[in-house]
Write an enzyme that holds these catalytic residues in place. Structure first.
Site, mmCIF file in Angstrom:
data_model
loop_
_atom_site.group_PDB
_atom_site.id
_atom_site.type_symbol
_atom_site.label_atom_id
_atom_site.label_comp_id
_atom_site.label_asym_id
_atom_site.label_seq_id
_atom_site.Cartn_x
_atom_site.Cartn_y
_atom_site.Cartn_z
ATOM 1 N N THR A 142 69.424 18.670 39.567
ATOM 2 C CA THR A 142 69.952 18.059 40.950
ATOM 3 C C THR A 142 68.444 17.709 41.526
ATOM 4 O OG1 THR A 142 70.037 20.422 42.071
ATOM 5 C CG2 THR A 142 71.864 18.323 41.052
ATOM 6 N N HIS A 143 67.662 17.032 42.460
ATOM 7 C CA HIS A 143 67.127 17.173 43.597
ATOM 8 C C HIS A 143 67.621 17.074 44.911
ATOM 9 C CE1 HIS A 143 62.980 16.232 41.300
ATOM 10 N NE2 HIS A 143 63.837 15.185 40.808
ATOM 11 N N LYS A 165 60.526 21.941 41.345
ATOM 12 C CA LYS A 165 58.656 21.981 41.490
ATOM 13 C C LYS A 165 57.978 22.126 42.074
ATOM 14 C CE LYS A 165 58.794 18.091 38.640
ATOM 15 N NZ LYS A 165 60.379 17.318 38.709
ATOM 16 N N ALA A 192 55.048 24.886 44.061
ATOM 17 C CA ALA A 192 53.506 24.588 44.100
ATOM 18 C C ALA A 192 52.771 24.977 44.520
ATOM 19 C CB ALA A 192 53.134 23.297 43.904
ATOM 20 N N THR A 251 55.237 32.039 50.280
ATOM 21 C CA THR A 251 55.775 31.199 50.218
ATOM 22 C C THR A 251 56.910 30.412 49.662
ATOM 23 O OG1 THR A 251 53.873 30.060 51.343
ATOM 24 C CG2 THR A 251 55.543 28.327 51.164
ATOM 25 N N ARG A 264 68.121 7.955 35.098
ATOM 26 C CA ARG A 264 68.584 6.625 35.150
ATOM 27 C C ARG A 264 69.010 5.811 33.936
ATOM 28 N NH1 ARG A 264 63.120 4.889 37.522
ATOM 29 N NH2 ARG A 264 62.398 6.641 36.520
HETATM 30 O O1 6AU Z 1 65.849 9.855 33.630
HETATM 31 P P1 6AU Z 1 64.578 8.884 34.828
HETATM 32 O O2 6AU Z 1 62.394 8.525 34.501
HETATM 33 O O3 6AU Z 1 65.689 8.119 35.325
HETATM 34 O O4 6AU Z 1 63.918 10.452 34.954
HETATM 35 C C1 6AU Z 1 63.775 11.460 34.462
HETATM 36 C C2 6AU Z 1 63.696 13.009 36.370
HETATM 37 C C3 6AU Z 1 63.625 12.961 37.770
HETATM 38 C C4 6AU Z 1 61.720 13.669 37.211
HETATM 39 O O5 6AU Z 1 61.791 14.123 38.417
HETATM 40 C C5 6AU Z 1 62.194 14.437 36.229
HETATM 41 O O6 6AU Z 1 63.044 13.760 35.430
HETATM 42 N N1 6AU Z 1 60.951 15.069 36.085
HETATM 43 C C6 6AU Z 1 60.048 16.700 35.499
HETATM 44 C C7 6AU Z 1 61.210 17.471 35.797
HETATM 45 C C8 6AU Z 1 62.231 17.664 34.814
HETATM 46 O O7 6AU Z 1 60.601 18.305 36.105
HETATM 47 C C9 6AU Z 1 59.095 16.756 34.764
HETATM 48 C C10 6AU Z 1 57.978 15.384 34.321
HETATM 49 O O8 6AU Z 1 57.038 15.720 33.703
HETATM 50 N N2 6AU Z 1 58.480 13.814 34.481
HETATM 51 C C11 6AU Z 1 60.111 13.862 35.349
HETATM 52 O O9 6AU Z 1 60.607 12.462 35.058
HETATM 53 O O10 6AU Z 1 63.860 13.361 37.731
#
Ligand code: 6AU
Length: 266
Positions: free
Chosen positions: A61-62, A93, A95, A100, A233
């Site tokens: 999730t986000h 993520k 950072a 904090t 996606r």
């Molecule tokens: O398959 P997508 O491109 O629709 O989605 C990829 C998902 C997104 C990004 O926030 C995450 O993976 N992501 C991350 C993560 C999981 O930490 C790191 C990264 O380098 N690239 C990336 O796409 O929710």
């Protein structure tokens, strides 16, 4: 090497309960697929969970993009994670400095630590970020991944940065840090069993207009030796609703699992 071990046989190599449960689920469901549900309302998130939950080992999730996020929604997600047998990974993520991130992890409207089994952090602030997050997450049996590499074009997490990330994880130990977001198995010496989770996955290679780069499940699992494919996606973006998503998730599950079975024979 780790790449020749079954997911099931690696359970005993971990002490963290979330890492253990993940490997057990992967073996049980024959799935190394994590679905990334990047949509902006709870009804849509839950619809996708209902559609693909049985095919995946993990739901990512986000939470901060969900307009109507609530603790009732978090409860519902946890209920599904038990019923459909998957791990919940909040892709926060983190950072910031230790003090904090303690509050960001524990408090605020999202209260991430109360419902997410797994989360991730950038190593950029130094080991204090691990100290902070583990002070909240470890007593709850949660786990953390460090971002050692990224999938997007031009990212700075390469070379020495990636090596130092690995080193930071080793020094922290595997009670709480259980692995990495990485594009390939970043620990060539493989003294320890780290989990490698990889985003940027599609059934065809390519990318988007904002720097994302896609490799196939086979590239990631067989050629790069990673453990989990993260697909967003590619799954929730298909047209045709819940059934179409389920069918697409099954394609990814199968592709990921076949690549893993082929890897075991190498
Ligand atoms: O398959 P997508 O491109 O629709 O989605 C990829 C998902 C997104 C990004 O926030 C995450 O993976 N992501 C991350 C993560 C999981 O930490 C790191 C990264 O380098 N690239 C990336 O796409 O929710």
């Amino acid at each position: 090497p780790t790449t020749l071990k079954t997911y099931g046989s690696r359970v005993s190599l971990h002490s963290n309960p979330t890492a253990k449960r993940l490997l057990e689920i992967m073996e049980r469901k024959q799935s190394n697929l994590c679905v990334s549900i990047d949509v902006t309302n709870t009804a849509e998130v839950l619809e996708i969970v209902r559609g693909v939950g049985s095919k995946v080992c993990m739901v990512k999730t986000h939470a901060d993009i969900i307009s109507d996020f609530s603790s009732a929604f978090a409860d519902e997600l946890v209920r599904f994670s038990k019923e459909l047998d998957f791990i919940i990974f909040e892709d926060r993520k983190f950072a910031d400095i230790g003090n904090t991130v303690v509050h960001q992890y524990q408090s605020g409207p999202l209260a991430i630590a109360s419902w997410a089994h797994l989360t991730n952090a950038h190593p950029i602030p130094g080991p204090g970020i691990i100290t902070g997050l583990s002070s909240v997450g470890l007593p709850l049996g949660r786990a953390l991944l460090l971002l050692g590499e990224m999938s997007s074009k031009g990212n700075l997490a390469t070379g020495e940065y990636t090596k130092k990330t690995m080193q930071m994880a080793k020094e922290a130990g595997r009670e709480f840090v259980v692995g990495f977001i990485a594009m390939s198995r970043v620990d060539p010496e493989e003294e320890e069993d780290w989990l490698m989770l990889t985003p940027g996955v599609g059934l065809v290679q390519g990318g988007d207009k904002m720097g994302q780069q896609y490799r196939t499940p086979r590239d990631v699992i067989l050629d790069s030796g990673c453990d989990v494919i993260i697909v967003g996606r590619g799954i929730y973006g298909v047209k045709g609703g819940k059934d179409a998503m389920e069918a697409e998730a099954e394609k990814y599950r199968r592709a990921g699992w076949e690549a893993y079975e082929e890897r075991l024979k190498r």
